[in-house]
Design a protein around this motif. Structure first.
Motif, mmCIF file in Angstrom:
data_model
loop_
_atom_site.group_PDB
_atom_site.id
_atom_site.type_symbol
_atom_site.label_atom_id
_atom_site.label_comp_id
_atom_site.label_asym_id
_atom_site.label_seq_id
_atom_site.Cartn_x
_atom_site.Cartn_y
_atom_site.Cartn_z
ATOM 1 N N ALA A 27 -3.536 -22.892 6.878
ATOM 2 C CA ALA A 27 -4.158 -23.514 8.048
ATOM 3 C C ALA A 27 -3.116 -24.187 8.939
ATOM 4 N N GLY B 257 5.963 -24.499 8.279
ATOM 5 C CA GLY B 257 7.306 -24.691 8.856
ATOM 6 C C GLY B 257 8.177 -25.567 7.969
ATOM 7 N N ARG C 150 6.453 -19.532 21.541
ATOM 8 C CA ARG C 150 6.906 -20.675 22.356
ATOM 9 C C ARG C 150 8.208 -20.343 23.095
ATOM 10 N N MET D 102 -3.088 -19.912 23.304
ATOM 11 C CA MET D 102 -2.665 -20.987 22.397
ATOM 12 C C MET D 102 -3.344 -22.298 22.761
ATOM 13 N N GLY E 201 3.264 -17.437 9.653
ATOM 14 C CA GLY E 201 2.214 -17.385 10.674
ATOM 15 C C GLY E 201 1.915 -15.985 11.188
ATOM 16 N N TYR E 202 2.227 -14.990 10.434
ATOM 17 C CA TYR E 202 1.910 -13.599 10.736
ATOM 18 C C TYR E 202 1.841 -12.852 9.421
ATOM 19 N N ARG F 169 -2.145 -12.827 11.078
ATOM 20 C CA ARG F 169 -3.294 -13.721 11.116
ATOM 21 C C ARG F 169 -4.600 -12.955 11.246
ATOM 22 N N ARG G 214 2.738 -35.242 13.838
ATOM 23 C CA ARG G 214 3.911 -34.365 13.824
ATOM 24 C C ARG G 214 4.795 -34.607 15.045
ATOM 25 N N HIS H 238 7.273 -36.196 10.633
ATOM 26 C CA HIS H 238 5.945 -36.798 10.730
ATOM 27 C C HIS H 238 6.158 -38.303 10.803
ATOM 28 N N SER I 50 3.486 -33.915 -2.187
ATOM 29 C CA SER I 50 4.680 -34.148 -1.366
ATOM 30 C C SER I 50 5.369 -32.821 -1.049
ATOM 31 N N LYS I 51 6.158 -32.802 0.035
ATOM 32 C CA LYS I 51 6.783 -31.526 0.405
ATOM 33 C C LYS I 51 7.727 -31.022 -0.695
ATOM 34 N N VAL J 105 5.455 -29.355 -3.244
ATOM 35 C CA VAL J 105 4.981 -28.059 -2.754
ATOM 36 C C VAL J 105 6.097 -27.030 -2.944
HETATM 37 P P1 AP5 Z 1 1.859 -21.931 14.926
HETATM 38 O O1 AP5 Z 1 2.983 -22.486 15.671
HETATM 39 O O2 AP5 Z 1 2.133 -21.006 13.827
HETATM 40 O O3 AP5 Z 1 0.913 -23.139 14.477
HETATM 41 P P2 AP5 Z 1 -0.050 -23.355 13.235
HETATM 42 O O4 AP5 Z 1 -0.386 -22.150 12.427
HETATM 43 O O5 AP5 Z 1 -1.189 -24.109 13.787
HETATM 44 O O6 AP5 Z 1 0.813 -24.127 12.232
HETATM 45 P P3 AP5 Z 1 1.668 -25.392 12.560
HETATM 46 O O7 AP5 Z 1 2.986 -24.999 13.118
HETATM 47 O O8 AP5 Z 1 0.837 -26.326 13.369
HETATM 48 O O9 AP5 Z 1 1.803 -26.071 11.147
HETATM 49 P P4 AP5 Z 1 2.691 -25.773 9.863
HETATM 50 O O10 AP5 Z 1 1.805 -25.155 8.823
HETATM 51 O O11 AP5 Z 1 3.972 -25.072 10.181
HETATM 52 O O12 AP5 Z 1 2.957 -27.281 9.410
HETATM 53 P P5 AP5 Z 1 4.292 -28.190 9.504
HETATM 54 O O13 AP5 Z 1 5.251 -27.782 8.443
HETATM 55 O O14 AP5 Z 1 4.773 -28.317 10.895
HETATM 56 O O15 AP5 Z 1 0.876 -21.172 15.970
HETATM 57 C C1 AP5 Z 1 0.500 -21.800 17.168
HETATM 58 C C2 AP5 Z 1 -0.409 -20.884 17.978
HETATM 59 O O16 AP5 Z 1 0.292 -19.683 18.321
HETATM 60 C C3 AP5 Z 1 -1.680 -20.397 17.268
HETATM 61 O O17 AP5 Z 1 -2.721 -21.330 17.400
HETATM 62 C C4 AP5 Z 1 -1.961 -19.083 18.026
HETATM 63 O O18 AP5 Z 1 -2.576 -19.337 19.259
HETATM 64 C C5 AP5 Z 1 -0.569 -18.556 18.288
HETATM 65 N N1 AP5 Z 1 -0.105 -17.642 17.218
HETATM 66 C C6 AP5 Z 1 0.809 -17.908 16.260
HETATM 67 N N2 AP5 Z 1 0.963 -16.857 15.431
HETATM 68 C C7 AP5 Z 1 0.112 -15.896 15.898
HETATM 69 C C8 AP5 Z 1 -0.218 -14.573 15.454
HETATM 70 N N3 AP5 Z 1 0.331 -14.032 14.348
HETATM 71 N N4 AP5 Z 1 -1.132 -13.894 16.167
HETATM 72 C C9 AP5 Z 1 -1.726 -14.406 17.260
HETATM 73 N N5 AP5 Z 1 -1.466 -15.652 17.716
HETATM 74 C C10 AP5 Z 1 -0.560 -16.387 17.039
HETATM 75 O O19 AP5 Z 1 3.651 -29.589 9.024
HETATM 76 C C11 AP5 Z 1 2.742 -30.280 9.844
HETATM 77 C C12 AP5 Z 1 3.010 -31.807 9.748
HETATM 78 O O20 AP5 Z 1 2.726 -32.258 8.414
HETATM 79 C C13 AP5 Z 1 4.467 -32.190 10.023
HETATM 80 O O21 AP5 Z 1 4.495 -33.400 10.709
HETATM 81 C C14 AP5 Z 1 5.081 -32.349 8.607
HETATM 82 O O22 AP5 Z 1 6.134 -33.302 8.595
HETATM 83 C C15 AP5 Z 1 3.893 -32.827 7.799
HETATM 84 N N6 AP5 Z 1 3.930 -32.338 6.425
HETATM 85 C C16 AP5 Z 1 4.309 -31.092 6.010
HETATM 86 N N7 AP5 Z 1 4.195 -30.992 4.671
HETATM 87 C C17 AP5 Z 1 3.732 -32.205 4.231
HETATM 88 C C18 AP5 Z 1 3.396 -32.726 2.932
HETATM 89 N N8 AP5 Z 1 3.510 -31.958 1.833
HETATM 90 N N9 AP5 Z 1 2.932 -33.996 2.849
HETATM 91 C C19 AP5 Z 1 2.798 -34.771 3.981
HETATM 92 N N10 AP5 Z 1 3.086 -34.327 5.243
HETATM 93 C C20 AP5 Z 1 3.554 -33.054 5.357
#
Ligand code: AP5
Length: 225
Positions: A13, A19, A41, A58, A91-92, A94, A129, A140, A199-200, A203
């Motif tokens: 999700a 990332g 992006r 997006m 992220g691919y 999806r 984030r 974060h 925690s990261k 994970v």
């Molecule tokens: P994309 O950029 O991929 O966004 P997303 O899937 O919504 O995922 P995020 O980047 O938001 O989150 P993440 O899982 O990487 O989490 P992160 O590590 O940053 O896609 C954006 C958009 O592009 C989509 O909505 C779509 O429109 C389009 N798109 C992308 N791919 C596509 C495809 N294949 N086809 C069509 N359209 C596409 O962590 C989040 C936060 O939580 C950070 O602040 C981090 O520090 C914190 N955190 C991480 N792990 C932990 C932990 N274990 N405990 C506490 N905090 C944590």
């Protein structure tokens, strides 16, 4: 002969930690990190027509059309560094159509990782984030604060990181995740469910052990010939 490079897909999700885990995986395994969202992006930043169309989707939390995303990812996967070092696709796919298209180009993963995080956690992760535009590192404000004042002062937020938009992104994810999973349950060793609500470091320990198992299995199979 040289070992085959690893090919890994990671999904989950929005804000499930894809990332964050990719940073840790590439540090240890040296794979080429290819994030569909980052490629999109970059396209927006370049000011292209595809970038403009992508941004419209997006902003609504919808999938960008396959005709934009599929070729973009396929081209990146085909570059020599991905072929030599192995790849980590974030992220691919999806949707099932994205999975099938990639398979048609001959790209299949050795492992498909799904980060499981309860929905209630995701909004807080998204709104807290921050990104460092200089290093690309993910922070974060509460769980992973920046190391220095200097970094803190330059952090940015993504345009789709609001509570309202993350709910739209989550709907899109929920509509598609089962279809994608069922494709890789057939062709990979197994789709690996990872508990992403710890925690990261914890994970990563689970992912690391899944990748080590995979490498061990390969060794065992190649040794028996
Ligand atoms: P994309 O950029 O991929 O966004 P997303 O899937 O919504 O995922 P995020 O980047 O938001 O989150 P993440 O899982 O990487 O989490 P992160 O590590 O940053 O896609 C954006 C958009 O592009 C989509 O909505 C779509 O429109 C389009 N798109 C992308 N791919 C596509 C495809 N294949 N086809 C069509 N359209 C596409 O962590 C989040 C936060 O939580 C950070 O602040 C981090 O520090 C914190 N955190 C991480 N792990 C932990 C932990 N274990 N405990 C506490 N905090 C944590």
């Amino acid at each position: 002969s040289k070992a085959e490079p690893l090919r890994v897909m990671i999904s989950g999700a929005p804000a499930s930690g894809k990332g964050t885990q990719c940073e840790l995986i590439t540090q240890k395994y040296g794979l080429v990190h290819i994030a569909a969202g980052d490629l999109l992006r970059a396209e927006i930043a370049a000011g292209s027509e595809n970038g403009r169309r992508a941004k419209e989707c997006m902003e609504k939390g919808q999938l960008v059309p396959d005709e934009i995303v599929v070729m973009m990812v396929k081209e990146r996967l085909s570059k020599p560094d991905s072929q030599e070092k192995g790849w980590l696709l974030d992220g691919y796919p999806r949707s099932s159509s994205q999975a099938i298209a990639l398979k048609g180009y001959g790209f299949e993963p050795d492992i498909f990782i799904l980060l499981d995080v309860p929905e209630g956690i995701l909004v807080e992760r998204v709104v807290g984030r921050r990104l460092d535009p200089v290093t690309g590192k993910i922070y974060h404000i509460k769980y992973s604060p920046p190391e220095t004042e200097e970094i803190a002062s330059r952090l940015t937020q993504r345009f789709d990181d609001t509570e309202e938009k993350v709910k739209l992104r989550l709907n899109t994810h929920n509509e598609n995740v089962e279809a994608v999973l069922s494709i890789y349950e057939d062709i990979t060793i197994k789709a690996s469910h990872i508990n992403g609500n710890v925690s990261k470091e914890d994970v990563f320990a689970q992912i690391d052990s899944a990748l080590q198992n995979l490498l061990q299995q390969r060794k065992a199979t190649s040794g028996s010939h």
